[in-house]
Design a protein around this motif. Structure first.
Motif, PDB file in Angstrom:
ATOM      1  N   TYR A 180       0.142  -6.080  -4.578  1.00  0.00           N
ATOM      2  CA  TYR A 180       0.544  -6.975  -5.130  1.00  0.00           C
ATOM      3  C   TYR A 180       2.030  -6.325  -6.085  1.00  0.00           C
ATOM      4  O   TYR A 180       1.851  -5.120  -6.648  1.00  0.00           O
ATOM      5  N   VAL A 181       3.228  -7.229  -6.200  1.00  0.00           N
ATOM      6  CA  VAL A 181       4.125  -6.880  -6.992  1.00  0.00           C
ATOM      7  C   VAL A 181       4.723  -8.007  -7.502  1.00  0.00           C
ATOM      8  O   VAL A 181       5.000  -8.899  -6.446  1.00  0.00           O
ATOM      9  N   ASP A 182       5.115  -8.420  -8.636  1.00  0.00           N
ATOM     10  CA  ASP A 182       5.697  -9.649  -9.021  1.00  0.00           C
ATOM     11  C   ASP A 182       7.002  -9.785  -8.666  1.00  0.00           C
ATOM     12  O   ASP A 182       7.858  -8.681  -8.308  1.00  0.00           O
ATOM     13  N   ASP A 183       7.666 -11.001  -8.869  1.00  0.00           N
ATOM     14  CA  ASP A 183       9.112 -11.157  -8.559  1.00  0.00           C
ATOM     15  C   ASP A 183       9.926 -10.349  -9.089  1.00  0.00           C
ATOM     16  O   ASP A 183      11.054  -9.885  -8.576  1.00  0.00           O
ATOM     17  N   ASP A 184       9.932  -9.997 -10.276  1.00  0.00           N
ATOM     18  CA  ASP A 184      10.563  -9.149 -11.069  1.00  0.00           C
ATOM     19  C   ASP A 184      10.289  -7.644 -11.196  1.00  0.00           C
ATOM     20  O   ASP A 184      11.076  -6.884 -11.912  1.00  0.00           O
ATOM     21  N   TYR A 185       9.464  -7.282 -10.361  1.00  0.00           N
ATOM     22  CA  TYR A 185       9.067  -5.776 -10.413  1.00  0.00           C
ATOM     23  C   TYR A 185       8.655  -5.230 -11.672  1.00  0.00           C
ATOM     24  O   TYR A 185       9.118  -4.168 -11.978  1.00  0.00           O
ATOM     25  N   GLN A 186       7.529  -6.237 -12.683  1.00  0.00           N
ATOM     26  CA  GLN A 186       7.600  -5.475 -13.653  1.00  0.00           C
ATOM     27  C   GLN A 186       5.857  -5.182 -13.622  1.00  0.00           C
ATOM     28  O   GLN A 186       5.441  -4.528 -14.496  1.00  0.00           O
ATOM     29  N   HIS A 187       5.046  -5.917 -12.490  1.00  0.00           N
ATOM     30  CA  HIS A 187       3.767  -5.561 -12.550  1.00  0.00           C
ATOM     31  C   HIS A 187       3.431  -5.309 -11.302  1.00  0.00           C
ATOM     32  O   HIS A 187       3.945  -5.966 -10.249  1.00  0.00           O
ATOM     33  N   THR A 188       2.455  -4.454 -10.953  1.00  0.00           N
ATOM     34  CA  THR A 188       1.843  -4.200  -9.633  1.00  0.00           C
ATOM     35  C   THR A 188       0.464  -3.838  -9.537  1.00  0.00           C
ATOM     36  O   THR A 188       0.090  -3.542 -10.477  1.00  0.00           O
ATOM     37  N   ILE A 189      -0.123  -3.846  -8.615  1.00  0.00           N
ATOM     38  CA  ILE A 189      -1.406  -3.617  -8.014  1.00  0.00           C
ATOM     39  C   ILE A 189      -1.261  -2.751  -6.799  1.00  0.00           C
ATOM     40  O   ILE A 189      -0.973  -3.042  -5.791  1.00  0.00           O
ATOM     41  N   ILE A 190      -2.019  -1.592  -7.131  1.00  0.00           N
ATOM     42  CA  ILE A 190      -2.109  -0.566  -5.960  1.00  0.00           C
ATOM     43  C   ILE A 190      -3.623  -0.641  -5.576  1.00  0.00           C
ATOM     44  O   ILE A 190      -4.585  -0.489  -6.271  1.00  0.00           O
ATOM     45  N   GLY A 191      -3.931  -0.619  -4.402  1.00  0.00           N
ATOM     46  CA  GLY A 191      -5.380  -0.668  -3.841  1.00  0.00           C
ATOM     47  C   GLY A 191      -5.410   0.265  -2.530  1.00  0.00           C
ATOM     48  O   GLY A 191      -4.539   0.962  -2.048  1.00  0.00           O
ATOM     49  N   ARG A 192      -6.666   0.167  -2.075  1.00  0.00           N
ATOM     50  CA  ARG A 192      -7.112   1.068  -0.759  1.00  0.00           C
ATOM     51  C   ARG A 192      -8.204   0.112  -0.123  1.00  0.00           C
ATOM     52  O   ARG A 192      -8.931  -0.602  -0.524  1.00  0.00           O
ATOM     53  N   ASN A 193      -8.095   0.210   1.090  1.00  0.00           N
ATOM     54  CA  ASN A 193      -8.975  -0.589   2.087  1.00  0.00           C
ATOM     55  C   ASN A 193     -10.438  -0.326   1.906  1.00  0.00           C
ATOM     56  O   ASN A 193     -11.135  -1.276   1.870  1.00  0.00           O
ATOM     57  N   LYS A 194     -10.747   0.923   1.148  1.00  0.00           N
ATOM     58  CA  LYS A 194     -12.251   1.035   1.044  1.00  0.00           C
ATOM     59  C   LYS A 194     -12.565   0.429  -0.304  1.00  0.00           C
ATOM     60  O   LYS A 194     -13.756   0.289  -0.349  1.00  0.00           O
ATOM     61  N   ARG A 195     -11.670   0.017  -1.011  1.00  0.00           N
ATOM     62  CA  ARG A 195     -11.926  -0.825  -2.415  1.00  0.00           C
ATOM     63  C   ARG A 195     -12.633   0.122  -3.134  1.00  0.00           C
ATOM     64  O   ARG A 195     -13.496  -0.390  -4.281  1.00  0.00           O
ATOM     65  N   ASP A 196     -12.285   1.390  -3.199  1.00  0.00           N
ATOM     66  CA  ASP A 196     -13.036   2.253  -4.180  1.00  0.00           C
ATOM     67  C   ASP A 196     -12.273   2.621  -5.403  1.00  0.00           C
ATOM     68  O   ASP A 196     -12.776   2.848  -6.398  1.00  0.00           O
ATOM     69  N   TYR A 197     -10.764   2.350  -5.214  1.00  0.00           N
ATOM     70  CA  TYR A 197     -10.005   2.775  -6.434  1.00  0.00           C
ATOM     71  C   TYR A 197      -8.939   1.669  -6.498  1.00  0.00           C
ATOM     72  O   TYR A 197      -8.583   1.106  -5.388  1.00  0.00           O
ATOM     73  N   VAL A 198      -8.552   1.658  -7.888  1.00  0.00           N
ATOM     74  CA  VAL A 198      -7.384   0.396  -7.734  1.00  0.00           C
ATOM     75  C   VAL A 198      -6.714   0.905  -9.017  1.00  0.00           C
ATOM     76  O   VAL A 198      -7.154   1.458  -9.879  1.00  0.00           O
ATOM     77  N   TRP A 199      -5.498   0.434  -9.088  1.00  0.00           N
ATOM     78  CA  TRP A 199      -4.448   0.716 -10.386  1.00  0.00           C
ATOM     79  C   TRP A 199      -3.649  -0.569 -10.639  1.00  0.00           C
ATOM     80  O   TRP A 199      -3.086  -1.035  -9.519  1.00  0.00           O
ATOM     81  N   ILE A 200      -3.699  -1.028 -11.825  1.00  0.00           N
ATOM     82  CA  ILE A 200      -2.956  -2.085 -12.444  1.00  0.00           C
ATOM     83  C   ILE A 200      -1.939  -1.460 -13.053  1.00  0.00           C
ATOM     84  O   ILE A 200      -2.224  -0.686 -13.984  1.00  0.00           O
ATOM     85  N   MET A 201      -0.688  -1.566 -12.907  1.00  0.00           N
ATOM     86  CA  MET A 201       0.486  -0.972 -13.472  1.00  0.00           C
ATOM     87  C   MET A 201       1.565  -1.909 -13.859  1.00  0.00           C
ATOM     88  O   MET A 201       1.733  -3.151 -13.473  1.00  0.00           O
ATOM     89  N   SER A 202       2.329  -1.486 -15.053  1.00  0.00           N
ATOM     90  CA  SER A 202       3.408  -2.114 -15.636  1.00  0.00           C
ATOM     91  C   SER A 202       4.584  -1.321 -16.178  1.00  0.00           C
ATOM     92  O   SER A 202       4.409  -0.103 -16.172  1.00  0.00           O
TER      93      SER A 202
END
Length: 190
Positions: free
Chosen positions: A133-155
């Protein structure tokens, strides 16, 4: 030169323990998702030039490197059409703890979405890395993986409102992650 010196020079250099552990961890987690989960849904399109720059890691399901980190940041800089230089930095153990920096390289695999990357810490392994995910203003993003083992919520900012944070965690949950594993990363406004 004596025989012992010649032999020691001829031997290949062993990887330091940190890099050996990293290689094993990335190799063990770099495979595609499990058989019961569909591929993670990614952002429809990522404008790479707008995505570049500094991001603060607000929360994550941490890798072994990210346990007990403060002020974690990720910086992306486009080097070639499909190559992104990455700088991952954090303070270990406290806000004033030792500053550590790692420089993996991102490789954009999915054209035209630009949402599927491989992240290489050690050649030749490229770990699964997906812009969920990345918002329309490129202020927030979510990075994930297919294994759903790690995730990062960034701003783009070190502080995030509870409303925005909860909305992003909800997106992570909708992707099949166990949101109870998500941990906030302490950030100080700088």
């Amino acid at each position: 030169m004596n025989r012992t010196t010649a032999l020691s020079r001829a031997r290949p250099t062993l990887l330091p323990p940190f890099f050996l552990m990293l290689l094993l961890a990335v190799g063990a987690t770099g495979c595609a998702g499990g058989p019961t989960m569909p591929p993670i849904k990614t952002a429809e399109y990522v404008d790479i030039d707008r995505f570049m720059g500094n991001w603060y890691v607000i929360a994550n399901i941490p890798t072994f490197l990210e346990k007990d980190v403060y002020n974690a940041t990720e910086r992306y800089e486009r080097k070639e059409k499909d190559v992104v230089a990455t700088t991952f930095s954090f303070n270990k153990g406290a806000f004033d703890g030792e500053r550590k920096t790692y420089n993996p390289t991102g490789f954009i695999f999915d054209d035209p979405s630009n949402a599927v990357w491989g992240m290489r810490f050690i050649w030749p392994i490229k770990a699964d890395y997906r812009v969920v995910y990345v918002d329309d203003d490129y202020q927030h993003t979510i990075i994930g993986r297919n294994k759903r083992d790690y995730v990062w919520i960034m701003s783009r900012e070190p502080i995030m409102s509870d409303v925005t944070y909860n909305a992003l965690v909800s997106i992570v949950g909708d992707q099949g992650y166990d949101t109870n594993l998500i941990r906030k990363v302490p950030q100080q406004a700088r």
